[in-house]
Structures are given as structure tokens and as C-alpha cells.
Design a protein around this motif. Structure first.
Motif, short mmCIF file in Angstrom:
data_model
loop_
_atom_site.label_atom_id
_atom_site.label_comp_id
_atom_site.label_asym_id
_atom_site.label_seq_id
_atom_site.Cartn_x
_atom_site.Cartn_y
_atom_site.Cartn_z
N LEU A 286 1.06 -0.97 0.14
CA LEU A 286 -0.15 -0.29 0.09
C LEU A 286 1.23 1.09 -0.14
CD1 LEU A 286 -3.13 1.03 0.15
CD2 LEU A 286 -3.03 1.23 2.15
N ASN A 287 0.22 2.27 -1.07
CA ASN A 287 1.13 3.42 -0.99
C ASN A 287 2.78 3.29 -1.84
OD1 ASN A 287 -1.26 5.19 -0.10
ND2 ASN A 287 -0.56 4.33 1.40
N ARG A 288 3.11 2.45 -2.13
CA ARG A 288 4.47 2.21 -2.53
C ARG A 288 3.95 3.07 -4.15
NH1 ARG A 288 7.28 -0.98 0.43
NH2 ARG A 288 9.55 -0.52 -0.71
N SER A 289 5.15 3.34 -4.43
CA SER A 289 5.47 3.01 -6.08
C SER A 289 6.35 2.25 -6.99
CB SER A 289 5.95 4.42 -6.31
OG SER A 289 4.57 6.07 -5.65
N LEU A 290 6.08 1.72 -8.32
CA LEU A 290 6.53 1.77 -9.06
C LEU A 290 7.39 2.23 -10.16
CD1 LEU A 290 8.10 -1.34 -9.74
CD2 LEU A 290 5.93 -1.52 -11.32
N PHE A 291 8.57 2.66 -10.09
CA PHE A 291 8.83 3.43 -11.28
C PHE A 291 9.25 2.56 -12.65
CE2 PHE A 291 10.12 4.92 -6.72
CZ PHE A 291 9.09 6.60 -7.55
N MET A 292 9.73 3.84 -13.98
CA MET A 292 9.99 2.37 -14.73
C MET A 292 10.94 2.06 -15.23
SD MET A 292 7.71 4.86 -18.19
CE MET A 292 7.97 3.54 -19.07
#
Length: 1401
Positions: free
Chosen positions: A957-963
Motif C-alpha cells: 500500500l502507497n508504494r510506487s513502481l518506477f519505470m
């Protein structure tokens, strides 16, 4: 004589366990103690208490009985032989020897005194006292006294019954002990004294409360008589509950919405008028809620109840009108199709409005103006450039009026006021108030005497003869009209005696001017009045909106009542003249005569009755107030002697008893199917489409609530017609005038046979279209059994090509050529949505030969038979469809919150996995695409994980996956294709958020689905995995993947519905902010969103989202806001009528004028209602009224634009640069964009020389004109600030040419090149007011002023939108194929640059 021995602590028994030596515990064997489980321990305790507690209670009861018996014996002995009163001589409060004397009285004297007495008796018997001193005496008194004391030691001797003197000494000793400080008896005495004082105070408080309760109950009982009762003298409970619910709105500080903060118990809702209360039940019911009310709040409640009683009476009166309109609709609907011609009805209302007497139409609304006509029918040039003020401005009620709470009431109001004064004080003040009550009664008597004198003095100049007609049947002369009425001539003639006929319902009016009532007695009525200007003959209409085939309506067919002189019927509620004496005299004398002759009771609305509601309005109707001489605190003095009669007789509504029910309150429910001719041949067992029957039943249960109506400019259904007529007549119409209006409309509404046939054909065609859409929707659901929301076009073509063995191939090809091909998809598969599928089938049917209805049935039957579904598949599809509908409904019914949507998605996934997925244990998440503003070097976009299943919250939850990270989610988003990884452990490009997971636990299946909007643009992904599942079969099968695609589609619908609601909310907030600076007489604006029920058959609710006082305070309710249902408050029913009819509704409620305005969707159904509160203002000033209409029209246009774009009916059109913001904030820009475009169109139509000619003529122009023109030039040319180009008037007028108009019309205030500072414009516009611009009366100046303010608002709004990204908040992303290719190219170039950098190292 012996005292009771005192037990010592040493004589108490000692416990054998306590006496045991300490070594016993050490030598005792240790026993293992086993702990009991919580359930066993609770069971043991329950059994223990069940067995021991009754025994303990029994022992306690025995001990208490024993104590009571002993006390009773002591009291009996005291009554038989009371204590000796001489023992009081021992009592003394002297503190020096108090403790010693208390000790002697308690320990020694109770034994010593009887011993001395015994000693004296023995000495006297032995004659020791008489012996001489020389004689020897064998009797020693000391020894005798010592022996006596030893034998009668209280510690060992069993005392006998003490004598009265000893008992008296014991009482005195006990009393003295209580005065010895720091002793147990002293403390106990203090506690008893304190308890006694508190008990006395409590009893006094209870007495006061009981007294206040009795007074409040009496006040409520008197309040009960002000309500309109039915024939059983009862009031529906629903009205009382509505009054309590609405009282929360009047209280400024309410802790919570359910009312438990101010009420003693939570509010309840009956929802029906069948449950009723009598007078006693009324008082008891209210007292159960207001136990904790203060006196001030109770007084406010009484005032509010009085208002609600007037509202209820007004509602009942309107219900009678609506019943007449209901019957009128049935009479006009000759073909029973359920629709009437709206244009013809408006034309008839125009005839009535133009030709009826001026006084008679005072309460009517002009059918050529809003709110009767639609804002879309009004051109914007009438809003911006029309400087005419065609109607007199009546912004407030006349000055001669009593306060809000001072209506004419019954005689009981005086006693109610006296009771309220008693409640406002404590017991002492209440006593003083009670003593002053006769004085106040004398004061009231003096007021009545003064009123009698005024009546008698005024009555000498005219002859007033009362009649038995009700107030709604009484003709009021023009002399009683207040100032501001347009009925009076400009040049008044000398006073004359005018004969006014009091028209009864069945009365005939002979030529001699006498009213003949039903009993045949003529009652002549003459009132001193002034003659009025005669009504001119009706002129020929300039235009004829009636169809040529329809029968013309002539004046000869109009009822005579519509052509009567204006000095006849005026209707109820006309105001008295400025002095107020003539009306009071007529009312007083009429009531006195009526009581003396014992005629029929006064009806509701009769002058002087307690139920009277005076009305006076223009534009927005509403009741005025009865004029009084000397207002009181709360309730006005009675006017006349009619209250005694009304106390015995119940209140009448137009001469009849109220039956206790509102027959037209639920028109939308009772007549929802009236006139509908939809074929339902499919809904039977022998239908032609058996496989589609259940789908069609489910489809009919969906959709908008069945009680709502779709607005149509050409036709009116039953609820819309009734509401239109009610809005037209306003609040002042009397019953006879209403009957004349109904008779005229009934006679004037004529249809030719050709029109009837045309209307029936249109109805049949519409029913065919409804049935066709229902069939095709059910057919689509049968094909799409897994509820994915799309069909493969190749599969549909393959089946259709076999229709009639391929003989209709040419027709199919023609249909394909006309079909708008869906957008290109990266997968190369052409998908048909439900709308595309219906369009395709309709095109195919139109190309086939034969009857269209029969051809459609053949095609549908063929497509139905070609797809076979097993019973298991049908059950699975039905269950899944219910879960998908739950996702969409969660967005409709939760006040705009997204969290319930997430919960519904995960619940549907888990249910399907348990029932149709071999009990897989799945994990799921939802990630939305956002621009990467925090770390642009890691890619242009990122995936923000906004929701996940409960077990994955700590890791995901509330994590971000970058390219630049591992994963296949970006591949699914950029390619717009589902990505299925059957075995995660073998893939190698999967990012695991839980880094603590062991390699052996990284086994399972992984599925990523793109989330698409209506235009198939990706805005996020839905991910599922089975890593937590320990079973061997963890791979997702095809039907599961298709259902997960359906969940993604349903989530997209729900998500964008919330986004659309946010955009509409932004439009409303922006519009309210604009109108608050322009419409100063508007009190409040409240916005409600309509939320449907569980199904189409359930009633909807209204959710409050915004409230503004138009003074800078805008209260935006955080979701979810408070909910208002129809049964909660019957006095807010006008809001639901607005939604039901999708029309503007005017209402006078709580002594305030309200206008309910709907915001409709693209289909014409109301989705938002705005409650405009005008307060005491009957109508707004003309310029404010036009500004309000501008705001509403632009708001409706912006709402439809947003709905069309979000539904896919229209592609977004970006005119201003600020509109490219791409989220809900665009709603505010859209409102100003529509306003700017309308102003630009108005300015474009100006002639450069003719329109600005008046302005050029000024040698020394007004400061207003120069300021506005200066601001226009500064916006277009900001570099001219402070130069002669704008400061010199001659230079300014040289710029007023066609080039200026062209620059204005093509100017974008939100463009990046705009350099003007808002502070400069504000300093220039300082002191320029909207009212001054209106009074100047120049259309070009009006256009330029509004253009400047609109540009200024857009400039500020654009700056706010520019600063928003810099605050670190990411905005959402919508990936199109073009953007996908661009992102991939930038990512490839970035990777290439990074690889080159690494290789160089």
C-alpha cells in the motif's frame, strides 16, 4: 435498667487458618494449578453467580427484615413508654467538657444512675437515712454501690428493659457523640446531614422539573391546537418527526446529524401518515425528546413548531390544489397516453395570465419567464444586455408586518406566553411571575379594549356585513392592498362605495349585487373602496404557437370568472393597507358577528382565524404575515372572539375536514406506469425469447429510480403537469379562482383526431425503441456470459454471416460500412461494447427487408439460439453480474468515496475465487498511473499502489513502481494488453515487494490487467497473484481472466463516476463563488446529489455536499455527507419534487422563500438539486435575478459538457490553455469558459461605431465607463499600465473599434503569454459596483464589465493550477497509443544513454 453491653474486638472469633503456624504453609504439598480457558472460566463464573447470588440475596433480605422488626419494636416501645424528657438537662454543646460528658453518659451514667436509685431505695427501706449519727449502721452504701456496679457490668450482664430515663440518656448520649469532632459518630452525623441536604435539594430539583414538565406539557398541549387535525382530532406522527428533524437545521451547534446531541433519544422515521397522535400523546412524544432542553431552546422549539404547523397547513392546502390538477390531467389526456402537449399548456397559461384581472393574477408567475420556461429558451443577450426593469422590485416583505413568530393565533396563545415566562426562570422567579400573571392579563385586556375602540372608530365610516364564505372565497377590496401593489391607478378618483360580491362555491351572483349563498339568503356586502381602472379588452396575439390543426381558443370560451372586474376576487393572503386599521376592523367585526349568529366555523385561511397564512409575492410566491398592533414576545394576541368557537370545532380546509392523508404526496409512485405501453410479451412462460427472459427482468430492475421523470420540452407527464400548474398559481390563489383556471384549461385543451393519432404513433414508436433496447441489452449479456463488457466483432460477424444461410451477406456489408468503427486497439482486436453492439444490430435490421419489428425479433431469436449456455454457466454469469453491479452501486451510494469501491472490488475477487476458482487464495492490488514529479530521472510516469488486499497492506500500500524497476505492469499499461505469468518463479522479471519472501515461497501465477476509461485510455492496472496459495493448481483459467477483465471494467465505471461527480462539484463551487459577489439578496445555496437506492424500485436519497451563506463561508461536506430521505422531513418534500419532475419548484417553507433548481444529465434526468434560499425576499432585484439565471444556465451547460465527455458521447474540446489540466479541477475552468464564450459572442455582434457611439460622445466620461474601458485595455495590452494610452480618455476612445472587438473575442486569459497582474485590475476596479453598472443602462458597458471580471477570474484560476504541480502532488495519467509510443521511445533513449555511460567507464 441495664445498658446494652458493647462487643469488643477481642471477643470475636479468630480464623483457624490465620492462627495456624507459618510452617504449615511451607510443609504443605504443592498442588499444580491448571489455568482455565476463557470459555470455561466464563461458564464457571456464570454458574457460580447463578447459585451463590440468590443465596446471598436471601440472607441479605433476612438480615434486613430482622433489622426492620427490631426498629419497629423500639418504636412501639417508645410510643407505649416514651423516654423521660428530663434527660435533656444532660445535653450541652459546651466544647471544653463535651467529650468527657459524652463518655460519662455513654459508659458510666447509664449504670450509675440506676445504682444510685437502687441505693436510695435500699437505704430508705432500711431507714438508714433516718438514723442518727451516733447510732451504729451495718449498711455501707459504698460497698452496696460497688457490688451493684460489679453485678451490672454492661460487658457481662444481660440488660433488662431500660427505664424511660435511661433510654432518654442514651438518646442524649448519642446526640452528644455526634458533636464530638474527629469521631466516627461525628463523621457519620455529617454524612447524614449532607445526604439529607442533597436529598432535599434533589427533591426540590425533581419538584422543579416536574413543575417545568407540567408547564411544558401544558404549553405543548396548547401548541397542539395550532395544528390542522383530521376528523379524529389527531395529527400524523410523520409531521411531528419532520418538525423535530428540521429543528436540527435551525440550531447553530449540532454535535452530530442523528440528533442525539440535543435530543434525549435518537430520532426515528415512520414514513407514513397512518400513525397518528392525539393531544396527550403529542405532548408525551415531544417531551421524550426534549427532556434536556434549556428554556431558551424550548422556546425556539415552540417557535419552530408554530412554523411547522403553518407549513403543514400550507401543505394540506396545496394537496387540495394538486388533486384538482390531477383530475385536470386525466380530463385533458383524452387518449390515456400519459402525456400532454407542453407548448399548448403554456399557451393556455399565457392567455390566462394576459387576460385575467390585474389583482387576480398578482400571485401568478409569468409563463413567459423563468422558472416557468426553461433557461435554455432564453438567449444570453437577454441576460447580459437587457437593461429593462420591467417588474417592480419587491425585495422584502412590506414594512408593516409582525415578526416571524407573531402570526394570528387562537386565544390559547396568551396562556402559552405566560407559561413560557414561567419556564424561563427558577422556582422563585416562577412564583413571582405567577403573582404578576393577573397584571399581564389586565394588560392583554387593555390591548383588546384598545383594539375594540379602533375597530369601532374605523367601522363608523363604512358598512361591513359578514358572510359565511371562507377566506379563500372572500372578495377583498382594492383599498386593502398594501403599498407597492400595481392594481391601484396612478391618478386616484375620489372615494366611492364599491359593492364586492363574496363568491361562494355554489353561489349565484344576481344583477343587484347580492351574494346568494347555498341556503338562498342574499347577503349584501359593501366596503368603502376606491374605483379601479377597468380591464381592457384582450388584444390579438402577435404570434400563434398553437398548431394550425388544433381548435383555437377564443375569449368567448373563457369562463366569466377570468374576465371579472379586478374589484372582485383577489384570493387569500392579500395584505392590509399601510395603516392596518381597516383590515383589523373588518376582521374584528366579522368575527364578532360570526360568533354571535353561530354560523359555520371559520375555514382555514379565513380572516382572523388562527390558521390564517397571508400570502404576497411576485416572482416567487409565498405567504405574508398578519398585521398586528402590539406584538408579543412569542405569540400575538388573538384578533376577535372566534377562538372560542375554533376551540370546539376542528380546523377546516376549504370548508371540509381534513381526512388525515396527503393524496398527492406520492404521485411519482402511484402513477409511474400510467400511460406506458411497453410491450411485455416477453415476460411470460410462452415467450419467444425464453433464454432472455431473466436477463430482461434484471435489466428492468436497473437504471434510474422509477419515480424520476425525464424532462422533455414538448410534453409533460402527470407529475410534471401537476408541478407546473402548482408553480404557476403560486401561493395566493383562492379556491374559486383555481376552479375557474382548471375549467378554462380543461375547455381550452383540445386535440384534433390527427393530433391524437400522431401522438399515439409517437408513443408506440417510443415503446418499440424501449423494447428493442431491452432485447438487445439482454442478448448482449447472454453472449457476454463472463461479464467482460466487450464482444469480439469477428465472432459476431461469423455468426451473423450464417443468418438465412448467408443470403443476407450484402445487407451485413452495408451495415458494416455505416458502423462507426471503434478506436484502434494495440491488441488488433476490434471490441464491441454494449452500445456498439446495439448500434450494429440496429443497422443490420435496417438493411434487411420486411417489417422492422418482425425482422428484429428474427435476428434476436437467431443470435439467441446460436449461443448455448449450460445451467452452470448461466448461474455463474448471474452471480458474477450481481457482484459487478455491487461495484458500480458502491460508487453511486457512498457520497463520492473511493474506499467502498476498493472494498467491493476485492470482495468480488475473493467471492469468485471461492465459488468459481477452485478456492484459490489470491492477492490483489490496484495501481494508478501518475506523472513522476518526484524523480523524473527514473521515468516519466509511475504506478502508485492505492489499494490492495488486507494481507498485503504492509508491503504494497502507497508504494510506487518506477519505470526503471523490474515488473510487467508497465508492459500491460503501455501495450494495453493483459499480461499473464503462469509461473512466477520462472519468469525472472517480476518485482517482489515482500523482500523477506523465500525463493521457495515465490511460486504461483500472476495476472496484470490494464484499467481503461470509456475511450480505452489506460489510467492504471489491476494485479492479481496466487503466491499465498499452497495448492498445486494456481494458474488462472480463461473464464476467470475474462471475469477479472469485467471487474476492471466495472471499477473503471465506478472510478470515473466519482471523478465526474468531483468535476460537477467543482462547477457548483465555482458558480456559487461567482454568484455570491453579485446576488446580495440571496441568503444561502445548498447542493444535494441524488443517490439511487438498491434497485430501481427503491426510492432515492439526497446527499448534502455543499452549503454556502454567500458571504465567503462555503461549507463543503467531507464525504460522505449527511443523507436526506423522503420520509425524514415532509417539509423538504419540494427537493424531492424537483428531482421527481426534473423541473424548478418554488416553495414557501419555514417562513422563507425557496427555489429548488435541478441540474440534469444529458438524458434530461435530474442528478443534482440546488436549494436557493431567498429568505424574506419575495423576489430578487432585476439585475440580481438575471445574474442568478446566468449562473444556473452556465452551470447546466458545463454539467452537460462534463457528462457527455465522460460518457464518451463527445470528445473533449479544449478552448483555453487551463483546460488541459486533465482532472476534476477543469470543472471550474469550464464554467468560466462558457461564460467567456457567451460574452465574446455578445461583443462580436456589436457594431463598432453604432454600439460605442454613445460612449464616444462623452467629453468628460463618467468614472465608471473610463474605469471599465481602462481595465479592458490593460488586459489586452498590459504594457500600457500607467501611460497616456489608458489614462487619457481621448486615447481610450480611439481604441474602440473593430480591432478591439476582434482582440477581445480571440483573447485567452489563461494563456502563458498573459502578463497582467490581478492586483492591477483590482486596484482599477476598486469602487466599481455591479449595481452601478446596471443602472448606467448601457449594453456595451455591461458586456465589457462582465468580460473584465471573467478574465480576472480565469487569470487567478490559471495561476492556481500552475502552482498546484509544484506542491509535490502528482496528477493522473491517461495513456493513449501515441503517448505509449512516446514513453517507450524516451525510455529506450534513456537506457541507451545509461549503457553508453557504463561502457565508457
Amino acid at each position: 435498667m441495664d445498658a446494652d453491653p458493647e462487643k469488643s474486638e477481642e471477643s470475636s472469633e479468630r480464623s483457624p487458618i490465620r492462627d495456624a503456624p507459618p510452617e504449615a504453609d511451607e510443609t504443605s504439598p504443592q498442588v499444580a494449578v491448571r489455568l482455565l480457558s476463557p470459555g470455561t472460566d466464563a461458564q464457571w463464573k456464570a454458574i457460580f453467580y447463578d447459585t451463590i447470588q440468590p443465596r446471598a440475596l436471601d440472607l441479605q433480605e433476612v438480615r434486613v427484615d430482622k433489622i426492620h422488626k427490631s426498629k419497629m419494636l423500639e418504636k412501639k416501645a417508645e410510643r407505649k413508654d416514651p423516654p423521660d424528657s428530663q434527660t435533656r438537662d444532660w445535653f450541652s454543646e459546651e466544647m471544653m467538657t463535651l467529650e468527657t460528658r459524652a463518655y460519662l453518659l455513654d459508659k458510666l451514667l447509664p449504670t450509675l444512675i440506676p445504682g444510685v436509685e437502687k441505693l436510695l431505695m435500699v437505704a430508705e427501706r432500711k431507714k438508714v437515712v433516718e438514723m442518727e449519727e451516733s447510732e451504729p449502721c451495718t449498711f455501707n452504701p459504698l460497698i452496696f454501690l460497688g457490688e451493684y456496679l460489679m453485678r451490672h457490668n454492661p460487658a457481662y450482664d444481660i440488660p433488662a428493659i431500660p427505664n424511660p430515663y435511661v433510654r432518654g440518656m442514651k438518646v442524649v448520649a448519642d446526640e452528644m457523640k455526634t458533636h464530638v469532632p474527629e469521631t466516627t459518630m461525628h463523621k457519620l452525623a455529617q454524612m447524614k446531614t449532607l445526604v439529607k441536604e442533597k436529598r432535599g435539594q434533589r427533591e426540590q430539583v425533581e419538584k422543579i422539573k416536574a413543575h417545568v414538565k407540567d408547564m411544558r406539557k401544558e404549553a405543548l398541549s396548547m401548541q397542539f391546537k395550532e395544528w390542522t387535525m383530521d376528523f379524529t382530532r389527531q395529527i400524523p406522527l410523520m409531521l411531528i418527526q419532520s418538525a423535530l428533524k428540521s429543528f436540527l437545521e435551525t440550531v447553530s451547534s449540532v454535535p452530530n446529524d442523528d440528533g442525539t446531541g440535543i435530543y434525549a433519544r435518537p430520532l426515528e422515521a415512520v414514513g407514513s401518515l397512518t400513525v397518528k397522535l392525539n393531544e396527550e400523546e403529542f405532548a408525551e412524544y415531544l417531551l421524550s425528546y426534549i427532556k434536556n432542553f434549556s428554556s431558551d431552546m424550548f422556546q425556539q422549539l415552540l417557535q419552530h413548531l408554530l412554523q411547522c404547523a403553518n407549513n403543514a397547513r400550507n401543505t394540506i392546502r396545496h394537496d387540495v390544489w394538486r388533486q384538482m390538477f390531477l383530475q385536470l390531467f386525466f380530463d385533458c389526456d383524452h387518449g390515456k397516453v400519459g402525456l400532454l402537449d407542453r407548448l399548448r399548456i403554456l399557451y393556455l397559461l399565457e392567455i390566462v395570465y394576459d387576460n385575467c384581472p390585474l389583482l387576480y393574477k398578482t400571485g401568478f408567475l409569468d409563463p413567459r419567464k423563468w422558472p416557468i420556461i426553461e433557461l435554455d429558451d432564453i438567449e444570453f443577450i437577454e441576460f447580459w444586455g437587457n437593461m429593462e426593469d420591467d417588474e417592480p422590485v419587491i425585495s422584502e416583505q412590506p414594512s408593516l408586518q409582525v415578526p416571524t413568530h407573531e402570526l394570528g393565533l387562537s386565544e390559547e396563545a396568551i396562556a402559552l406566553k405566560l407559561i413560557l415566562k414561567e419556564i424561563l426562570s427558577d422556582v422563585d422567579m416562577a412564583a413571582s411571575e405567577t403573582s404578576n400573571a393577573p397584571v399581564e392579563s389586565m394588560a392583554v385586556g387593555q390591548e383588546e379594549a384598545e383594539l375594540e375602540q379602533k375597530v369601532s372608530s374605523v367601522g363608523k365610516g363604512s358598512e361591513v356585513v359578514p358572510a359565511t364564505a371562507s377566506r379563500d372565497q372572500t372578495e377583498i377590496p382594492a383599498a386593502e392592498l398594501g403599498p407597492g401593489r400595481p392594481a391601484v391607478q396612478e391618478e386616484q378618483d375620489p372615494p366611492a362605495t364599491t359593492v364586492v360580491v363574496l363568491a361562494a362555491e355554489e353561489a349565484a351572483v344576481p344583477a343587484n349585487g347580492e351574494a346568494v349563498p347555498a341556503d338562498g339568503e342574499a347577503v349584501p356586502v359593501t366596503i368603502q373602496a376606491k374605483p379601479l381602472q377597468p380591464i381592457a379588452e384582450m388584444e390579438e396575439a402577435d404570434r400563434d404557437p398553437m398548431p394550425k390543426s388544433s381548435a383555437p381558443v377564443s375569449l368567448a370560451k373563457m369562463p366569466s370568472g377570468l374576465q371579472q372586474a379586478p374589484d372582485q376576487e383577489l384570493g387569500p393572503g392579500k395584505e392590509a393597507d399601510s395603516e392596518g386599521h381597516d383590515a383589523a376592523a373588518a376582521v374584528k367585526e366579522s368575527n364578532a358577528e360570526g360568533a354571535a349568529t353561530q354560523e359555520e366555523p371559520r375555514k382555514e385561511g379565513e380572516p382572523g382565524s388562527r390558521a390564517q397564512l397571508h400570502r404576497s409575492s411576485e416572482g416567487v410566491p409565498g405567504p405574508s404575515k398578519l398585521l398586528g398592533d402590539k406584538p408579543t414576545d412569542l405569540l400575538s394576541s388573538p384578533i376577535g372572539q372566534g377562538s372560542e368557537m375554533s376551540e370546539n370545532a376542528p380546523q377546516m380546509i376549504y370548508g371540509k375536514m381534513w381526512p388525515g392523508d396527503l393524496q398527492t404526496a406520492d404521485l411519482s409512485f402511484k402513477y409511474t406506469d400510467y400511460g406506458k405501453e411497453i410491450r411485455e410479451d416477453w415476460n411470460n412462460e410462452n415467450t419467444r425469447f425464453p433464454d432472455l427472459r431473466m436477463n430482461m427482468i434484471e435489466l428492468q430492475a436497473r437504471g434510474p429510480p422509477f419515480s424520476t421523470s425525464t424532462f422533455d420540452k414538448t410534453s409533460l407527464n402527470l407529475p410534471q403537469f401537476v408541478q407546473l400548474m402548482e408553480t404557476f398559481v403560486g401561493e395566493e390563489t383562492s379556491l374559486p379562482n383555481l376552479k375557474r383556471l382548471v375549467a378554462f384549461v380543461k375547455e381550452g385543451y383540445v386535440q384534433t383526431e390527427k393530433e391524437k393519432i400522431t401522438q399515439l404513433e409517437r408513443i408506440h414508436h417510443n415503446s418499440f425503441l424501449v423494447r428493442q433496447q431491452l432485447l438487445l441489452a439482454a442478448l448482449f449479456e447472454k453472449w457476454d456470459n463472463e461479464c467482460s463488457g466487450f464482444l469480439d466483432m469477428e465472432e459476431v460477424d461469423a455468426v451473423l454471416s450464417t443468418f438465412k444461410e448467408g443470403m443476407e451477406e450484402e445487407a451485413l456489408n452495408k451495415a458494416k460500412l455505416q458502423l462507426p468503427i471503434p478506436q484502434w486497439h494495440p491488441s488488433g482486436i476490434v471490441k464491441l461494447s454494449q452500445r456498439d453492439f446495439q448500434t450494429y444490430i440496429e443497422l443490420v435490421v435496417s438493411e434487411l427487408t420486411g417489417n422492422e419489428d418482425e425482422v428484429l425479433d428474427n435476428v434476436v431469436e437467431f443470435l439467441m439460439m446460436t449461443v448455448e449456455r449450460t445451467h452452470t454457466e448461466r448461474l455463474r454469469g448471474s452471480a458474477r453480474r450481481k457482484w459487478l453491479l455491487a461495484i458500480e452501486n458502491s460508487a453511486l451510494t457512498n457520497g463520492g468515496r473511493i474506499e467502498p469501491v476498493y472494498d467491493a472490488v476485492f470482495k468480488a475477487l475473493c467471492r469468485d475465487a471461492d465459488n468459481h476458482g477452485d478456492c484459490k487464495k489470491i492477492s490483489a492490488y490496484i495501481a494508478l498511473l501518475e506523472y513522476n514529479l518526484a524523480s523524473p530521472e527514473r521515468g516519466d510516469i509511475l504506478l502508485h499502489y492505492v489499494a490492495c488486499t488486507e494481507d498485503d497492506v504492509p508491503c504494497v500500500l502507497n508504494r510506487s513502481l518506477f519505470m526503471d524497476m523490474k515488473g510487467v505492469s508497465f508492459a500491460a499499461a503501455l501495450d494495453d494488453k493483459p499480461v499473464h505469468v503462469p509461473r512466477v518463479q520462472l519468469h525472472g522479471n517480476i518485482h517482489f515487494w515482500n523482500e523477506d519472501r523465500l525463493p521457495d515461497e515465490r511460486k504461483g501465477s500472476f495476472l496484470v490487467l490494464p484499467l481503461e476509461d470509456i475511450r480505452r485510455r489506460v489510467f492504471g492496472v489491476l494485479g492479481l497473484d496466487t503466491l499465498r496459495d499452497k495448492n498445486e493448481k494456481t494458474i488462472f483459467v480463461p473464464h476467470e481472466i475474462r471475469f477479472y477483465q469485467a471487474i476492471a471494467n466495472s471499477f473503471s465505471i465506478a472510478y470515473h463516476h466519482i471523478r465526474t461527480k468531483e468535476s460537477i462539484m467543482q462547477v457548483i463551487i465555482t458558480a456559487v463563488g461567482w454568484v455570491s459577489a453579485r446576488v446580495g439578496h440571496l441568503h444561502t445555496i445548498t447542493a444535494y446529489f441524488m443517490e439511487p437506492g438498491e434497485s430501481r424500485m427503491h426510492d432515492y436519497t439526497l446527499r448534502k455536499v455543499m452549503a454556502s451563506d454567500l458571504k465567503g463561508q462555503v461549507e463543503i461536506q467531507p464525504p460522505p455527507g449527511p443523507v436526506l430521505s423522503r420520509k425524514d422531513n415532509i417539509f423538504r418534500d419540494y427537493l424531492f419534487k424537483c428531482i421527481d419532475c426534473s423541473e424548478v419548484v418554488t416553495m414557501y417553507v419555514y417562513e422563507e422563500h425557496h427555489i429548488a433548481v435541478p441540474l440534469r444529465n444529458q438524458m434530461g434526468q435530474a442528478i443534482v438539486v440546488l436549494d436557493l434560499n431567498l429568505g424574506n425576499h419575495q423576489r430578487l432585484p432585476s439585475f440580481e435575478h438575471k445574474d442568478l439565471q446566468k449562473m444556473l444556465k452556465i452551470m447546466q451547460a458545463a454539467t452537460c459538457e462534463i457528462l457527455k465527455e465522460d460518457s464518451g458521447e463527445k470528445d473533449p474540446l479544449y478552448v483555453l490553455e487551463a483546460e488541459y489540466v486533465g482532472d476534476w479541477r477543469r470543472g471550474g475552468v469550464l464554467f468560466y469558459r462558457f461564460m467567456l464564450q457567451d460574452l465574446q459572442n455578445c461583443i462580436w455582434n456589436l457594431d463598432p461605431w453604432f454600439s460605442f457611439g454613445e460612449i464616444r460622445c462623452f467629453e468628460q466620461p463618467p468614472a465608471l465607463v473610463h474605469t471599465i474601458l481602462k481595465c479592458v485595455l490593460l488586459i489586452l495590452y498590459p504594457q500600457w499600465a500607467g501611460t497616456q494610452e489608458v489614462e487619457d480618455w481621448n486615447c481610450c476612445i480611439q481604441k474602440m473599434d473593430g480591432e478591439l472587438i476582434e482582440n477581445i473575442c480571440y483573447f485567452d486569459p489563461t494563456a502563458a503569454y498573459v502578463e497582467i497582474r490581478p492586483e492591477t485590475l483590482y486596484s482599477c476596479l476598486l469602487g466599481t459596483h455591479r449595481k452601478a453598472v446596471w443602472k448606467f443602462g448601457s449594453a456595451p458597458v455591461e458586456y465589457l464589465y462582465n468580460w473584465v471580471n471573467t478574465c480576472l477570474s480565469l487569470i487567478e484560476l490559471a495561476k492556481k493550477l500552475q502552482h498546484r504541480p509544484s506542491m509535490g502532488t502528482s496528477s493522473s495519467v491517461l495513456i493513449t497509443p501515441t503517448l505509449s509510443r512516446s514513453i517507450r521511445s524516451s525510455q529506450i533513449s534513456a537506457n541507451t544513454t545509461q549503457n553508453l555511460a557504463v561502457s565508457s567507464v
